[in-house]
Write a protein that holds these residues in place. Sequence first.
Motif, PDB file in Angstrom:
ATOM      1  N   ASP A 298       0.765  -1.195   0.076  1.00 48.03           N
ATOM      2  CA  ASP A 298       0.054  -0.202   0.019  1.00 48.03           C
ATOM      3  C   ASP A 298       0.919   1.342  -0.186  1.00 48.03           C
ATOM      4  O   ASP A 298       0.662   2.329  -0.663  1.00 48.03           O
ATOM      5  CB  ASP A 298      -0.953   0.268   1.123  1.00 48.03           C
ATOM      6  N   ALA A 299       1.761   1.458   0.767  1.00 49.48           N
ATOM      7  CA  ALA A 299       2.745   2.514   0.972  1.00 49.48           C
ATOM      8  C   ALA A 299       3.917   2.341  -0.047  1.00 49.48           C
ATOM      9  O   ALA A 299       4.452   3.383  -0.423  1.00 49.48           O
ATOM     10  CB  ALA A 299       3.252   2.398   2.358  1.00 49.48           C
ATOM     11  N   LYS A 300       3.994   1.203  -0.779  1.00 50.80           N
ATOM     12  CA  LYS A 300       4.892   1.019  -1.808  1.00 50.80           C
ATOM     13  C   LYS A 300       6.501   1.213  -1.128  1.00 50.80           C
ATOM     14  O   LYS A 300       7.264   2.001  -1.870  1.00 50.80           O
ATOM     15  CB  LYS A 300       4.659   1.992  -2.919  1.00 50.80           C
ATOM     16  N   LYS A 301       6.725   0.934  -0.034  1.00 49.82           N
ATOM     17  CA  LYS A 301       8.095   1.193   0.527  1.00 49.82           C
ATOM     18  C   LYS A 301       8.217   0.034   1.638  1.00 49.82           C
ATOM     19  O   LYS A 301       7.174  -0.427   2.255  1.00 49.82           O
ATOM     20  CB  LYS A 301       8.245   2.395   1.183  1.00 49.82           C
ATOM     21  N   ASN A 302       9.431   0.007   2.025  1.00 49.71           N
ATOM     22  CA  ASN A 302       9.869  -1.030   3.230  1.00 49.71           C
ATOM     23  C   ASN A 302       9.485  -0.305   4.567  1.00 49.71           C
ATOM     24  O   ASN A 302       9.704   1.154   4.730  1.00 49.71           O
ATOM     25  CB  ASN A 302      11.383  -1.347   3.446  1.00 49.71           C
ATOM     26  N   LEU A 303       8.845  -1.046   5.790  1.00 47.50           N
ATOM     27  CA  LEU A 303       8.512  -0.336   6.730  1.00 47.50           C
ATOM     28  C   LEU A 303       8.881  -1.224   7.781  1.00 47.50           C
ATOM     29  O   LEU A 303       8.800  -2.524   7.642  1.00 47.50           O
ATOM     30  CB  LEU A 303       6.944  -0.330   6.824  1.00 47.50           C
ATOM     31  N   ASN A 304       9.005  -0.679   9.156  1.00 46.83           N
ATOM     32  CA  ASN A 304       8.982  -1.540  10.237  1.00 46.83           C
ATOM     33  C   ASN A 304       7.648  -1.944  10.840  1.00 46.83           C
ATOM     34  O   ASN A 304       6.913  -1.004  10.424  1.00 46.83           O
ATOM     35  CB  ASN A 304       9.890  -0.733  11.419  1.00 46.83           C
ATOM     36  N   ILE A 305       7.557  -2.681  11.753  1.00 52.04           N
ATOM     37  CA  ILE A 305       6.192  -3.001  12.167  1.00 52.04           C
ATOM     38  C   ILE A 305       5.934  -1.783  13.276  1.00 52.04           C
ATOM     39  O   ILE A 305       4.536  -1.708  13.382  1.00 52.04           O
ATOM     40  CB  ILE A 305       6.175  -4.514  12.846  1.00 52.04           C
ATOM     41  N   SER A 306       6.517  -1.169  13.749  1.00 47.45           N
ATOM     42  CA  SER A 306       6.322   0.013  14.481  1.00 47.45           C
ATOM     43  C   SER A 306       5.621   1.257  13.515  1.00 47.45           C
ATOM     44  O   SER A 306       5.383   2.165  14.124  1.00 47.45           O
ATOM     45  CB  SER A 306       7.329   0.491  15.228  1.00 47.45           C
TER      46      SER A 306
END
Length: 230
Positions: A63-71
């Motif tokens: 959805d955001a089209k990027k890598n994310l941390n679970i936080s």
Amino acid sequence: MKNRFCILFITMLLILVMAGCKNTGESSPAPSDNSSPSTQSDASPMSTYKSVLQNKTQFFSTDAKKNLNISQLNQAVSDDDSVKVKAIKLAIADLENDEIPEVILWLDVNTNEYYGFEVLRYRDGVVYGYTLPYKSFMDLKDDGTFSFSSGAADSGFGKVKFTENGYSIDKITYSESSDNSGNNQITSYFVNNQSASEEDFLSAINKQSDKTAITWYDFTDENIEKLLSE
């Protein structure tokens, strides 16, 4: 004296040339691209999921089209930084029946416990995240089927299909509303993707309701360790 000066000048020139060659031979580290999925190819699916949930490894939000941390789950839900998102429950299910389980997180968004879910899916060393609205992914069963609804006359149950870019819902048994030539609403029924009567549709819905529901666990460090340890 003149010869000594020439020798000194040539020596300094050689030093500068050699230093220049050394610098051009070294390559700078490639900048990381946060829009590309982060790969953990040496880890198993379960250990990679655990690392993601423990905030040690990133997942790629479709959805955001990027890598994310679970936080950073709020960024998978909204571009508004004021939106508060947290996982309150988790479950494990093989949604695609391919022997690679998915991890499903039940989300609380701005204290709304019925906003939706984040599904984490492992493929080739990458964990992908998909945000599903609550009404599109209700009453998840052990066999990976679930109910969906966009209105009283538009509902049913089915399965989910994932790609690296998003997801789609494969409807199995469902009802659809439409308007006839007189602008009157009519409802069509389908069972196993075949046209059916309302009676057969309701019978299939009742059988779906009787299936064993998936088990949800509180989103705690203890449960993450217990459920995702191999």
